[in-house]
Design a protein around this motif. Structure first.
Motif, PDB file in Angstrom:
ATOM      1  N   TYR A 161       0.829  -1.208   0.000  1.00 57.50           N
ATOM      2  CA  TYR A 161       0.000   0.000   0.000  1.00 57.50           C
ATOM      3  C   TYR A 161       0.857   1.248   0.000  1.00 57.50           C
ATOM      4  O   TYR A 161       2.021   1.236   0.407  1.00 57.50           O
ATOM      5  N   LEU A 170      -0.007   5.848   0.117  1.00 55.13           N
ATOM      6  CA  LEU A 170      -0.950   6.969   0.016  1.00 55.13           C
ATOM      7  C   LEU A 170      -0.257   8.153  -0.629  1.00 55.13           C
ATOM      8  O   LEU A 170       0.971   8.300  -0.513  1.00 55.13           O
ATOM      9  N   ARG A 182      -0.642  10.460   7.527  1.00 52.37           N
ATOM     10  CA  ARG A 182      -0.727  10.880   8.933  1.00 52.37           C
ATOM     11  C   ARG A 182      -2.132  11.301   9.343  1.00 52.37           C
ATOM     12  O   ARG A 182      -2.307  12.178  10.169  1.00 52.37           O
ATOM     13  N   GLY A 192      -4.373   8.663   9.853  1.00 48.63           N
ATOM     14  CA  GLY A 192      -4.889   7.449  10.478  1.00 48.63           C
ATOM     15  C   GLY A 192      -5.744   6.598   9.547  1.00 48.63           C
ATOM     16  O   GLY A 192      -6.295   5.584   9.948  1.00 48.63           O
ATOM     17  N   ASN A 252      10.802   1.814   8.276  1.00 49.05           N
ATOM     18  CA  ASN A 252       9.505   2.384   7.883  1.00 49.05           C
ATOM     19  C   ASN A 252       8.507   2.305   9.056  1.00 49.05           C
ATOM     20  O   ASN A 252       7.596   1.476   9.085  1.00 49.05           O
ATOM     21  N   LYS A 291      -1.623  -1.690  13.995  1.00 43.33           N
ATOM     22  CA  LYS A 291      -2.988  -1.224  14.292  1.00 43.33           C
ATOM     23  C   LYS A 291      -4.036  -2.108  13.610  1.00 43.33           C
ATOM     24  O   LYS A 291      -5.157  -2.238  14.089  1.00 43.33           O
TER      25      LYS A 291
HETATM   26  C1  LIG Z   1       3.173   3.841   5.054  1.00 42.99           C
HETATM   27  C2  LIG Z   1       2.017   4.784   4.805  1.00 42.99           C
HETATM   28  C3  LIG Z   1       1.005   4.121   3.897  1.00 42.99           C
HETATM   29  C4  LIG Z   1       1.379   5.096   6.177  1.00 42.99           C
HETATM   30  O1  LIG Z   1       0.238   5.859   5.958  1.00 42.99           O
HETATM   31  P1  LIG Z   1      -0.301   6.938   7.007  1.00 42.99           P
HETATM   32  O2  LIG Z   1      -1.629   7.417   6.521  1.00 42.99           O
HETATM   33  O3  LIG Z   1       0.724   7.962   7.296  1.00 42.99           O
HETATM   34  O4  LIG Z   1      -0.553   6.055   8.252  1.00 42.99           O
HETATM   35  P2  LIG Z   1      -1.425   6.434   9.487  1.00 42.99           P
HETATM   36  O5  LIG Z   1      -1.852   7.891   9.455  1.00 42.99           O
HETATM   37  O6  LIG Z   1      -2.489   5.394   9.623  1.00 42.99           O
HETATM   38  O7  LIG Z   1      -0.352   6.349  10.642  1.00 42.99           O
HETATM   39  C5  LIG Z   1      -0.019   5.179  11.283  1.00 42.99           C
HETATM   40  C6  LIG Z   1       0.917   5.510  12.433  1.00 42.99           C
HETATM   41  O8  LIG Z   1       2.215   5.844  11.930  1.00 42.99           O
HETATM   42  C7  LIG Z   1       2.614   7.118  12.416  1.00 42.99           C
HETATM   43  N1  LIG Z   1       3.386   7.754  11.370  1.00 42.99           N
HETATM   44  C8  LIG Z   1       2.938   8.197  10.180  1.00 42.99           C
HETATM   45  N2  LIG Z   1       3.969   8.704   9.476  1.00 42.99           N
HETATM   46  C9  LIG Z   1       5.063   8.571  10.256  1.00 42.99           C
HETATM   47  C10 LIG Z   1       6.436   8.900  10.066  1.00 42.99           C
HETATM   48  N3  LIG Z   1       6.867   9.465   8.931  1.00 42.99           N
HETATM   49  N4  LIG Z   1       7.289   8.606  11.073  1.00 42.99           N
HETATM   50  C11 LIG Z   1       6.869   8.031  12.222  1.00 42.99           C
HETATM   51  N5  LIG Z   1       5.579   7.675  12.452  1.00 42.99           N
HETATM   52  C12 LIG Z   1       4.702   7.961  11.475  1.00 42.99           C
HETATM   53  C13 LIG Z   1       1.327   7.837  12.724  1.00 42.99           C
HETATM   54  O9  LIG Z   1       1.496   8.852  13.680  1.00 42.99           O
HETATM   55  C14 LIG Z   1       0.493   6.712  13.278  1.00 42.99           C
HETATM   56  O10 LIG Z   1       0.899   6.400  14.595  1.00 42.99           O
HETATM   57  P3  LIG Z   1      -0.105   6.448  15.815  1.00 42.99           P
HETATM   58  O11 LIG Z   1      -1.150   5.412  15.490  1.00 42.99           O
HETATM   59  O12 LIG Z   1       0.728   6.061  16.986  1.00 42.99           O
HETATM   60  O13 LIG Z   1      -0.661   7.821  15.840  1.00 42.99           O
HETATM   61  C15 LIG Z   1       2.483   6.105   4.157  1.00 42.99           C
HETATM   62  O14 LIG Z   1       3.455   6.677   4.963  1.00 42.99           O
HETATM   63  C16 LIG Z   1       3.025   5.922   2.745  1.00 42.99           C
HETATM   64  O15 LIG Z   1       2.258   5.898   1.771  1.00 42.99           O
HETATM   65  N6  LIG Z   1       4.362   5.767   2.595  1.00 42.99           N
HETATM   66  C17 LIG Z   1       5.013   5.562   1.298  1.00 42.99           C
HETATM   67  C18 LIG Z   1       4.773   4.144   0.761  1.00 42.99           C
HETATM   68  C19 LIG Z   1       5.141   3.080   1.781  1.00 42.99           C
HETATM   69  O16 LIG Z   1       6.144   3.162   2.463  1.00 42.99           O
HETATM   70  N7  LIG Z   1       4.297   2.046   1.804  1.00 42.99           N
HETATM   71  C20 LIG Z   1       4.485   0.917   2.678  1.00 42.99           C
HETATM   72  C21 LIG Z   1       5.344  -0.090   2.040  1.00 42.99           C
HETATM   73  S1  LIG Z   1       5.498  -1.515   3.102  1.00 42.99           S
END
Ligand SMILES: CC(C)(COP(=O)(O)OP(=O)(O)OC[C@H]1O[C@@H](n2cnc3c(N)ncnc32)[C@H](O)[C@@H]1OP(=O)(O)O)[C@@H](O)C(=O)NCCC(=O)NCCS
Length: 180
Positions: free
Chosen positions: A88, A90, A96, A98, A128, A137
């Motif tokens: 996945y 975004l 960030r 949730g 990551n 979660k």
């Molecule tokens: C990985 C990804 C999908 C997470 O999506 P997101 O919408 O930021 O996730 P959420 O908002 O549900 O956050 C989940 C948790 O991570 C934390 N978080 C989000 N970004 C963060 C960062 N850069 N560093 C540390 N923690 C982070 C959030 O605070 C949250 O923690 P909490 O539940 O304790 O508050 C997004 O960062 C992304 O698209 N990254 C690029 C592609 C990628 O790496 N995909 C995964 C490949 S395995």
């Protein structure tokens, strides 16, 4: 055929052929794929179309959609032996909030409800943190480290392997409705 999986705050919508230009644009944007994914995740429009034409019921691509219908991310599942793996991402402006964890929970509900599998897995780069929190979660457990298992931007990286078993999932929690 299934088109829409609905949750409380987000939906998952199946990717149609006419959506491929948007997907191809995302896959080719390093900001979208993120710093922990390899550059070879990027594909030309033609390569993306060829891959799309070969998708099976074991490999499906979905958009993460907000409730207003805007497409803000990608989630996919694909076969890995006798079980399924998910991936996945975004668009940066939607991170960030949730919502990725909710999208993954919808996918887990859908896969355990529709397929006779006992395990869903995912890998994340050990750096990551966001992805690891999303999986935790959504009920995934960390199994261990796959050492030097992906070549990313000039170096072999360690990845955590996560999984959720059917017995740990028990019942649908997030998927509220499916539409065909
Ligand atoms: C990985 C990804 C999908 C997470 O999506 P997101 O919408 O930021 O996730 P959420 O908002 O549900 O956050 C989940 C948790 O991570 C934390 N978080 C989000 N970004 C963060 C960062 N850069 N560093 C540390 N923690 C982070 C959030 O605070 C949250 O923690 P909490 O539940 O304790 O508050 C997004 O960062 C992304 O698209 N990254 C690029 C592609 C990628 O790496 N995909 C995964 C490949 S395995």
């Amino acid at each position: 055929m299934l088109e829409l999986l609905e949750g409380k705050n987000v939906n998952l919508r199946i990717v149609e052929k006419e959506d491929l230009p948007l997907l191809s644009e995302w896959f080719n944007d390093p900001e979208f794929t993120g710093r922990y994914n390899p550059f070879d995740a990027q594909k030309s429009r033609i390569e993306t179309e060829k891959k799309y034409d070969k998708l099976t019921s074991e490999e499906r691509w979905f958009f993460k959609e907000n409730k207003d219908g805007s497409k803000v991310g990608f989630l996919g599942h694909f076969p890995q032996g006798r079980f399924l793996e998910i991936g996945y991402a975004l668009i940066p402006s939607e991170r960030r909030k949730g919502h990725c964890a909710e999208a993954v929970k919808i996918m887990v509900d859908y896969l355990f409800l529709s397929k006779e599998i006992v395990r869903i897995q995912a890998y994340t780069d050990t750096r990551n943190t966001a992805s690891q929190k999303v999986l935790e979660k959504a009920g995934f457990k960390r199994e261990g480290v796959a050492r030097k298992s992906m070549f990313v931007r000039g170096e072999w990286r360690d990845r955590y392997l996560y999984s959720i078993l059917r017995g740990e999932w028990k019942e649908p929690k997030t998927l509220t409705k499916t539409t065909s």
